[in-house]
Write a protein that holds these residues in place. Structure first.
Motif, PDB file in Angstrom:
ATOM      1  N   UNK A  21      11.734 -35.898  -4.175  1.00 52.86           N
ATOM      2  CA  UNK A  21      12.965 -36.131  -3.421  1.00 52.86           C
ATOM      3  C   UNK A  21      13.499 -34.829  -2.846  1.00 52.86           C
ATOM      4  N   UNK A  22      13.426 -33.763  -3.630  1.00 50.41           N
ATOM      5  CA  UNK A  22      13.854 -32.445  -3.149  1.00 50.41           C
ATOM      6  C   UNK A  22      13.035 -32.039  -1.930  1.00 50.41           C
ATOM      7  N   UNK A  23      11.709 -32.275  -2.001  1.00 48.33           N
ATOM      8  CA  UNK A  23      10.844 -31.878  -0.891  1.00 48.33           C
ATOM      9  C   UNK A  23      11.116 -32.716   0.361  1.00 48.33           C
ATOM     10  N   UNK A  24      11.415 -34.001   0.188  1.00 50.63           N
ATOM     11  CA  UNK A  24      11.740 -34.849   1.336  1.00 50.63           C
ATOM     12  C   UNK A  24      13.022 -34.366   2.000  1.00 50.63           C
ATOM     13  N   UNK A  29      15.366 -31.188   6.696  1.00 52.36           N
ATOM     14  CA  UNK A  29      15.953 -30.003   7.310  1.00 52.36           C
ATOM     15  C   UNK A  29      14.968 -29.362   8.278  1.00 52.36           C
ATOM     16  N   UNK A  30      13.701 -29.238   7.855  1.00 46.47           N
ATOM     17  CA  UNK A  30      12.677 -28.633   8.700  1.00 46.47           C
ATOM     18  C   UNK A  30      12.470 -29.419   9.991  1.00 46.47           C
ATOM     19  N   UNK A  31      12.588 -30.730   9.904  1.00 43.79           N
ATOM     20  CA  UNK A  31      12.379 -31.592  11.084  1.00 43.79           C
ATOM     21  C   UNK A  31      13.645 -31.731  11.928  1.00 43.79           C
ATOM     22  N   UNK A  32      14.695 -31.025  11.550  1.00 36.42           N
ATOM     23  CA  UNK A  32      15.966 -31.001  12.291  1.00 36.42           C
ATOM     24  C   UNK A  32      16.701 -32.338  12.259  1.00 36.42           C
ATOM     25  N   UNK A  33      16.445 -33.156  11.236  1.00 38.38           N
ATOM     26  CA  UNK A  33      17.133 -34.447  11.126  1.00 38.38           C
ATOM     27  C   UNK A  33      18.637 -34.241  11.029  1.00 38.38           C
ATOM     28  N   UNK A  34      19.071 -33.378  10.128  1.00 36.42           N
ATOM     29  CA  UNK A  34      20.505 -33.186   9.897  1.00 36.42           C
ATOM     30  C   UNK A  34      21.172 -32.486  11.084  1.00 36.42           C
ATOM     31  N   UNK A 317       7.476 -26.307  11.465  1.00 37.38           N
ATOM     32  CA  UNK A 317       8.536 -25.746  12.301  1.00 37.38           C
ATOM     33  C   UNK A 317       7.998 -25.085  13.568  1.00 37.38           C
ATOM     34  N   UNK A 318       6.800 -24.468  13.459  1.00 35.03           N
ATOM     35  CA  UNK A 318       6.264 -23.711  14.592  1.00 35.03           C
ATOM     36  C   UNK A 318       5.549 -24.578  15.625  1.00 35.03           C
ATOM     37  N   UNK A 319       4.975 -25.695  15.171  1.00 35.86           N
ATOM     38  CA  UNK A 319       4.167 -26.489  16.117  1.00 35.86           C
ATOM     39  C   UNK A 319       4.313 -28.005  15.963  1.00 35.86           C
ATOM     40  N   UNK A 320       4.200 -28.494  14.736  1.00 33.87           N
ATOM     41  CA  UNK A 320       4.124 -29.930  14.487  1.00 33.87           C
ATOM     42  C   UNK A 320       5.342 -30.672  15.034  1.00 33.87           C
ATOM     43  N   UNK A 321       6.539 -30.151  14.757  1.00 32.12           N
ATOM     44  CA  UNK A 321       7.757 -30.800  15.226  1.00 32.12           C
ATOM     45  C   UNK A 321       7.768 -30.943  16.746  1.00 32.12           C
ATOM     46  N   UNK A 322       7.426 -29.860  17.420  1.00 29.04           N
ATOM     47  CA  UNK A 322       7.432 -29.882  18.879  1.00 29.04           C
ATOM     48  C   UNK A 322       6.351 -30.771  19.455  1.00 29.04           C
ATOM     49  N   UNK A 323       5.168 -30.785  18.804  1.00 28.80           N
ATOM     50  CA  UNK A 323       4.055 -31.597  19.303  1.00 28.80           C
ATOM     51  C   UNK A 323       4.410 -33.084  19.269  1.00 28.80           C
ATOM     52  N   UNK A 347      13.223 -36.568  15.484  1.00 27.10           N
ATOM     53  CA  UNK A 347      13.197 -35.851  14.204  1.00 27.10           C
ATOM     54  C   UNK A 347      12.843 -36.788  13.057  1.00 27.10           C
ATOM     55  N   UNK A 348      13.292 -38.036  13.127  1.00 24.19           N
ATOM     56  CA  UNK A 348      12.960 -39.005  12.083  1.00 24.19           C
ATOM     57  C   UNK A 348      11.476 -39.387  12.129  1.00 24.19           C
ATOM     58  N   UNK A 349      10.940 -39.527  13.327  1.00 28.73           N
ATOM     59  CA  UNK A 349       9.516 -39.817  13.475  1.00 28.73           C
ATOM     60  C   UNK A 349       8.691 -38.646  12.929  1.00 28.73           C
ATOM     61  N   UNK A 350       9.134 -37.438  13.215  1.00 27.74           N
ATOM     62  CA  UNK A 350       8.441 -36.252  12.712  1.00 27.74           C
ATOM     63  C   UNK A 350       8.478 -36.215  11.188  1.00 27.74           C
ATOM     64  N   UNK A 351       9.628 -36.545  10.624  1.00 26.27           N
ATOM     65  CA  UNK A 351       9.758 -36.579   9.163  1.00 26.27           C
ATOM     66  C   UNK A 351       8.786 -37.599   8.564  1.00 26.27           C
TER      67      UNK A 351
END
Length: 370
Positions: A21-24, A29-34, A317-323, A347-351
């Protein structure tokens, strides 16, 4: 899906779930959801709820401020359980120390390396959670064989030491114990790194937050002990409530303010209290009441926690989110949706995509341990 859940009868599923749960939450945060939800400026109760997924600016406590203490506490619990298992196999404290030392060195290198990636150049910065964990793990392991009261007392001494340092070492320009950028922690950063963190974080947080790792060791020892389930829950709740009373008491009486960014003693107690209560609840719900049908959702991420964290912070953060955003935002643009809504959906799809990667690795037993 059930194959992801460990089959051992001695396995505490609640610890795996809490770690996952902590990692999710960190992945969100990494996927910019918040950040994208906050950009909607919803206001009211919903807006206040979203604010809880950001660190408090300075004096106060948000839900998000408890995530790092939970990370540290879970690391301590996992370390003790692993150590206990090795003792049963005949591996001594001295033999295992080499493993802990090497792992701490790896965490230190990875933590400082992440700062280089963030900066886009070689830098020496000690603010990353992995760098902090490298030191707190060593501190907790050095006293892992001592009695409960010794470990608890040692953790309290660390917090008292923190207060003493902040109140009594007053250097020119850094003589305001609990003022941002002008405290002892900031001064030590100029000594260690020649710079101050622009967001107010300090490297010597390793001293007070080591208490969280030590408390994790004690929690892990309790949860695998022969005490009854009811007593385990009771002890965790009592410890949690005591931490809340002490932490908020120190803050309300203006003795020591709750400040996450410099990890004051009151913050350590208050955040640790919340984490222990959450752990008690998850232990009751998942391990005792066996409400674990969907535990695999969290476990899929938790089993590869350090690797997944590194993935979130680098490739993600460097590539996956943007791709992923290229396609999601590109197709949704044809619908005429507001850009802010599209950003949230992306961001939710990325998560979900990052979670599915974790699930795929777990399902195929690909465990990358650091």
């Amino acid at each position: 899906m059930d194959s992801i859940i460990p089959k051992s009868s001695n396995r505490l599923i609640s610890l795996d779930v809490m770690r996952g749960l902590i990692m999710i939450l960190l992945a969100g945060e990494s996927c910019l959801v918040y950040e994208n939800l906050h950009a909607l400026h919803l206001g009211g109760v919903v807006g206040g709820f979203i604010d809880q997924f950001f660190h408090h600016p300075w004096h106060g406590l948000h839900f998000w401020d408890c995530v790092q203490p939970a990370f540290m506490l879970m690391a301590g619990a996992a370390m003790y359980i692993s150590y206990h298992s090795k003792l049963n196999k005949g591996i001594t404290w001295q033999q295992n120390f080499k493993h802990i030392a090497i792992r701490s060195l790896k965490l230190f290198i990875l933590g400082t390396g992440l700062h280089c990636i963030y900066a886009g150049k070689l830098v020496f910065e000690l603010w990353n959670v992995l760098t902090q964990l490298a030191f707190t793990s060593l501190i907790a392991y050095l006293i892992i064989n001592r009695s409960f009261w010794f470990q608890l007392g040692f953790s309290v001494v660390l917090l008292i030491l923190t207060d003493i340092l902040y109140r009594n070492i007053l250097m020119p320009g850094f003589n305001q114990p609990y003022a941002e950028f002008h405290n002892f922690g900031a001064y030590m950063d100029t000594v260690l790194m020649g710079k101050i963190n622009p967001d107010g974080w300090v490297a010597i947080n390793i001293i007070p937050t080591a208490a969280h790792t030590i408390w994790g060791v004690l929690a892990g020892k309790l949860l695998i002990s022969k005490e009854s389930a009811n007593k385990k829950i009771l002890y965790l709740v009592i410890a949690g409530v005591f931490g809340l009373i002490l932490g908020f008491g120190l803050d309300i009486t203006n003795i020591t303010p709750i400040i996450k960014r410099i990890s004051t003693s009151s913050f350590a107690f208050a955040s640790g209290g919340w984490v222990l209560i959450i752990l008690a609840f998850l232990y009751w719900l998942i391990d005792i009441k066996q409400v674990n049908k969907y535990a695999w959702i969290c476990i899929a991420v938790g089993v590869n926690s350090i690797f997944i964290y590194l993935f979130f912070e680098t490739v993600g953060a460097q590539w996956f989110n943007g791709a992923i955003g290229v396609f999601v935002k590109g197709f949704l643009a044809f619908t005429g949706m507001p850009i802010s809504i599209i950003a949230v959906i992306s961001s939710l799809v990325t998560l979900f995509a990052e979670w599915y990667l974790c699930y795929f690795l777990s399902k195929h037993k690909v465990f990358i341990k650091i």
